[in-house]
Write a protein that holds these residues in place. Structure first.
Motif, PDB file in Angstrom:
ATOM      1  N   ARG A 166       0.917  -0.809   0.132  1.00 34.43           N
ATOM      2  CA  ARG A 166       0.089  -0.156   0.238  1.00 34.43           C
ATOM      3  C   ARG A 166       1.057   1.463   0.441  1.00 34.43           C
ATOM      4  NH1 ARG A 166      -3.118  -2.431   4.201  1.00 34.43           N
ATOM      5  NH2 ARG A 166      -5.032  -3.738   2.801  1.00 34.43           N
ATOM      6  N   ALA A 199      -2.208   4.943   5.402  1.00 30.86           N
ATOM      7  CA  ALA A 199      -3.353   4.183   4.100  1.00 30.86           C
ATOM      8  C   ALA A 199      -4.145   4.727   3.500  1.00 30.86           C
ATOM      9  CB  ALA A 199      -2.845   2.791   4.078  1.00 30.86           C
ATOM     10  N   PRO A 209       6.875  15.365   3.605  1.00 32.72           N
ATOM     11  CA  PRO A 209       7.835  16.264   3.834  1.00 32.72           C
ATOM     12  C   PRO A 209       8.687  16.030   5.470  1.00 32.72           C
ATOM     13  CG  PRO A 209       6.329  17.514   3.367  1.00 32.72           C
ATOM     14  CD  PRO A 209       5.029  16.027   3.098  1.00 32.72           C
ATOM     15  N   ARG A 215      -1.754   7.752   1.273  1.00 28.99           N
ATOM     16  CA  ARG A 215      -2.592   8.034   0.308  1.00 28.99           C
ATOM     17  C   ARG A 215      -2.719  10.403   0.161  1.00 28.99           C
ATOM     18  NH1 ARG A 215      -7.956   7.140  -1.272  1.00 28.99           N
ATOM     19  NH2 ARG A 215      -8.941   8.484  -2.074  1.00 28.99           N
ATOM     20  N   ARG A 216      -2.152  10.353   1.359  1.00 27.91           N
ATOM     21  CA  ARG A 216      -2.480  11.634   1.467  1.00 27.91           C
ATOM     22  C   ARG A 216      -1.118  12.199   1.518  1.00 27.91           C
ATOM     23  NH1 ARG A 216      -6.927  14.886   0.051  1.00 27.91           N
ATOM     24  NH2 ARG A 216      -5.038  16.273  -0.143  1.00 27.91           N
ATOM     25  N   PRO A 217       0.190  12.410   1.180  1.00 26.69           N
ATOM     26  CA  PRO A 217       1.702  13.010   2.307  1.00 26.69           C
ATOM     27  C   PRO A 217       1.228  14.461   1.825  1.00 26.69           C
ATOM     28  CG  PRO A 217       1.679  11.966  -0.214  1.00 26.69           C
ATOM     29  CD  PRO A 217       0.053  11.509   0.025  1.00 26.69           C
ATOM     30  N   ASP A 218       0.622  15.029   1.309  1.00 29.30           N
ATOM     31  CA  ASP A 218       0.057  15.817   0.814  1.00 29.30           C
ATOM     32  C   ASP A 218      -0.315  17.128   2.236  1.00 29.30           C
ATOM     33  OD1 ASP A 218      -2.099  15.077  -0.272  1.00 29.30           O
ATOM     34  OD2 ASP A 218      -2.241  17.338  -0.399  1.00 29.30           O
ATOM     35  N   LEU A 219      -0.790  15.420   3.108  1.00 28.28           N
ATOM     36  CA  LEU A 219      -1.695  16.031   4.752  1.00 28.28           C
ATOM     37  C   LEU A 219      -0.778  15.228   5.495  1.00 28.28           C
ATOM     38  CD1 LEU A 219      -5.397  16.188   3.877  1.00 28.28           C
ATOM     39  CD2 LEU A 219      -4.040  17.716   3.412  1.00 28.28           C
ATOM     40  N   THR A 220       0.463  15.090   5.793  1.00 30.35           N
ATOM     41  CA  THR A 220       1.411  14.445   6.859  1.00 30.35           C
ATOM     42  C   THR A 220       2.400  15.061   6.431  1.00 30.35           C
ATOM     43  OG1 THR A 220      -0.165  12.470   5.588  1.00 30.35           O
ATOM     44  CG2 THR A 220       2.273  12.136   7.133  1.00 30.35           C
ATOM     45  N   LEU A 221       3.384  14.910   7.643  1.00 27.53           N
ATOM     46  CA  LEU A 221       4.190  15.499   7.958  1.00 27.53           C
ATOM     47  C   LEU A 221       4.750  15.711   9.172  1.00 27.53           C
ATOM     48  CD1 LEU A 221       5.816  18.734   7.756  1.00 27.53           C
ATOM     49  CD2 LEU A 221       4.218  19.659   9.868  1.00 27.53           C
ATOM     50  N   LEU A 244      15.455   5.487  10.057  1.00 27.74           N
ATOM     51  CA  LEU A 244      14.406   4.540   9.415  1.00 27.74           C
ATOM     52  C   LEU A 244      13.804   5.936   8.397  1.00 27.74           C
ATOM     53  CD1 LEU A 244      13.831   1.829  11.160  1.00 27.74           C
ATOM     54  CD2 LEU A 244      14.032   1.978   8.598  1.00 27.74           C
ATOM     55  N   GLY A 261       7.498  10.229   0.285  1.00 25.39           N
ATOM     56  CA  GLY A 261       7.198  11.680  -0.276  1.00 25.39           C
ATOM     57  C   GLY A 261       6.714  12.016   1.034  1.00 25.39           C
TER      58      GLY A 261
END
Lengths: 466, 195
Positions: A49, A154, A96, A52-58, A85, A94
């Protein structure tokens, strides 16, 4: 019937109502740190898997990062591997990441607000119980475990049963020298470590409205120590003033539109809370903990209690164990408890206002002989601000050890900043659990002004005692 | 996830309340990057004490932990669940739990059962009198059975179903992906992004 603030935020994030009564909730912001996450990424890879949203993850590095010698590799091999890791996983998916040494690095709950990412009405989760901090903005923010981290990575959702609502109204005005930290310790001493279980706390009342954003963060931060899932304060003018001009926060007409939405986020007058508690803010004092859970706290003018003071047999037994671990005699005035280490830091109390309050007490004074006072900023930005205001010089002149890097440090005791067995600390942290700051170490939870006064006096003290 | 249906085993009576996850596994062991290999870290600071329940001969090999109020409060570290499982525990019985620990346990197939303190006291007394006394945790019938006493417990029906069949929670959510996509399309464009 009206809705509570928490219900409104929840309802606006329901993706799907499951027939059996739980909801699939959308997550607006997912914060990560290096501990509690490698297993989640391994799980994703094993199942083939993605995120889903690396752009909402930091991501940030905070828990096991060193606070001195940051140019050298982490000495603990497992800790070093965890950080490696984190970097590899964030790069692969991806996401940030604020690495140690980056200008945006810091404790996960300090950087979210300061970077304008924590805003009213959002759902925010993180693999850390003190995610409740972000509720200061009127966000629904709560801690999750590694399996739930994997679920959010995921799917950007969590399946949860609705939380209950707990109204904590704090009336009056906090007396001078009484901080949000004292308020929350007094609250936990009142309702206990399970008083908020399964609930979202909404903090209301005049004393809460008076608090700065950073103080509201301290208050919401320790909601989890009362057992609550989350703590919230409805957005108001203080919230808006804090948000305005932060990175990514809307400007111009978009700001006006956002403000209209945010100011509607409040509990309706006829909203029903499952539980309500009223605290008289004007009657509070600086609080200090004496035991091994945060509910075991008393006003600084109080004494170490005896097991027989507790009617409940379980509490009495817990007090006996705590006194034994803490090596305290019942009846001892709290002000007579000698301290050898003072720590100012952690997601509870490491923001600029905390460092200012610490410096205000230290200015023109010296830390007691033989006492080690360590100060660790919550973020690289907080540290820069402290230096710009000359607080670093105040700390140095007082003989305090202001560390070069930001992070969780001696609160999590995952890096080398740990107490030795038998050492006794006054800490602006959130947990006085056995061994929390090092095996066999003893922790008294205090506010920043009490920490600073204690450092000068060499025993538990409030600034007024100096 | 390994399914949980009915489990019978010996029990370890942990007569303490407010056992936080820092006690279950101290932070210094939470720097490892795997889900397994944590058995020796379980209750690490208490294991030096020869009188600690897990060191008593009769309770070695226990698979059911019976604890006081508010087990697993504090830090969200899932290591606490992994350490209990690695040691061999399949179920925990207590009157109340820390919320995050409880969610973590149920996602890993460690069944945390909530029963009144009186029922906990009965089990403590029974297994202290005879450490070989078996305890059964029956998820099919929602019962705990020990020394002739039967105590009913409750569990979220979704969670029960998932545990009984060892289902993957993420796979179940991904069946609703169309709804997630639809929700995302309705999100306010001014909401923050991290890059």
């Amino acid at each position: 019937m009206g809705s509570t603030l928490a219900q409104k935020v929840w309802d606006s994030h329901v993706v799907h109502r499951v027939a059996t009564g739980s909801d699939l909730i959308y997550v607006d912001l997912h914060l990560l740190h290096e501990v509690n996450t490698p297993q989640a990424f391994d799980g994703l890879r094993a199942a083939g898997r993605g995120v889903r949203r690396p752009d909402l993850t930091l991501g940030t590095e905070d828990h096991n990062t060193p606070t001195i010698g940051i140019d050298r590799p982490i000495r603990d091999l497992d800790g070093r591997r965890q950080s490696e890791l984190m970097r590899r996983n964030c790069a692969e998916f991806g996401i940030p990441l604020h690495r140690l040494g980056d200008p945006g690095q810091g404790i996960v709950h300090v950087i979210g607000p300061e970077q304008g990412l924590s805003r009213p009405g959002m759902t925010i989760v993180c693999c850390d119980s003190h995610t409740t901090t972000h509720g200061a903005f009127g966000a629904l923010a709560f801690g999750i475990g590694a399996s739930q981290v994997e679920h959010v990575l995921a799917t950007q959702t969590l399946q949860l049963r609705r939380f209950k609502d707990l109204d904590i109204t704090v009336t009056g005005r906090l007396p001078d020298g009484v901080t949000a930290k004292d308020l929350v310790l007094a609250l936990i001493a009142t309702i206990g470590t399970a008083g908020g279980q399964g609930h979202v706390i909404e903090y209301r009342g005049a004393a809460v409205a008076d608090l700065s954003m950073e103080s509201r963060m301290t208050l919401c931060n320790m909601s989890v120590e009362a057992g609550a899932r989350a703590g919230m304060v409805a957005p108001d003018a203080t919230t808006l003033a804090y948000l305005r001009g932060r990175p990514g926060v809307p400007q111009g007409a978009a700001w006006d539109a956002a403000v209209r939405g945010w100011t509607a986020l409040r509990s309706d007058p006829d909203a029903r809370f499952d539980t309500s508690v009223v605290i008289d803010g004007a009657a509070l004092h600086p609080y200090v903990s004496w035991g091994t859970n945060p509910a075991q706290s008393v006003p600084i003018g109080g004494r170490v209690p005896a097991p027989a003071d507790f009617a409940d047999p379980e509490e009495s037994a817990a007090a006996r164990r705590a006194l034994d671990y803490m090596a305290l005699q019942p009846g001892t005035p709290m002000r007579d408890v000698p301290i050898d280490t003072v720590f100012v830091g952690s997601c509870t109390n490491s923001r600029i206002e905390d460092l200012r309050a610490t410096a205000d007490v230290l200015r023109g004074r010296r830390v007691a002989d033989g006492l080690h006072m360590m100060i660790v900023a919550g973020s690289a930005a907080v540290r820069r601000q402290a230096v710009a205001e000359g607080l670093d010089r105040v700390f140095a002149e007082a003989g305090a050890d202001f560390r070069a890097a930001a992070g969780c440090s001696m609160c999590a005791a995952l890096n080398e900043d740990r107490l030795q067995p038998g050492q006794r600390a006054a800490s602006t942290t959130n947990r006085n659990f056995e061994g929390r700051q090092g095996k066999g170490a003893r922790t008294h939870i205090v506010s920043p002004p009490v920490a600073a006064a204690t450092a000068i006096a060499g025993r538990l003290a409030a600034p007024a005692d100096l | 996830m390994r399914p949980f249906t009915v489990h019978t085993g010996t029990a370890a009576p942990l007569r303490r309340s407010n056992v936080d996850t820092d006690q279950i596994i101290p932070a210094r062991f939470c720097v490892r990057s795997t889900r397994s290999g944590h058995a020796d870290s379980l209750f690490a600071d208490w294991r030096d004490d020869p009188g600690f329940v897990l060191n008593r001969p009769g309770h070695r090999g226990a698979t059911v932990l019976v604890a006081g109020n508010d087990f697993g409060i504090g830090s969200s570290r899932e290591y606490a669940v992994w350490a209990l499982q690695d040691y061999g525990f399949r179920a925990v019985i207590a009157p109340r739990y820390g919320d995050i620990f409880r969610e973590n346990s149920l996602l890993n197939g460690l069944l945390t059962v909530t029963v009144p303190i009186e029922a906990v006291e009965e089990i403590w007394a029974a297994v202290e009198a005879d450490p070989a006394e078996p305890v059964t945790v029956d998820l099919e019938r929602l019962q705990v059975r020990c020394a002739g006493n039967v105590t009913a417990f409750d569990l979220d029906p979704d969670v029960r179903e998932r545990l009984l069949h060892g289902l993957d929670a993420i796979a179940m959510t991904l069946r609703e992906e169309e709804l997630i996509v639809r929700y995302e399309a309705s999100r306010h464009p001014a909401l923050p992004t991290t890059r």
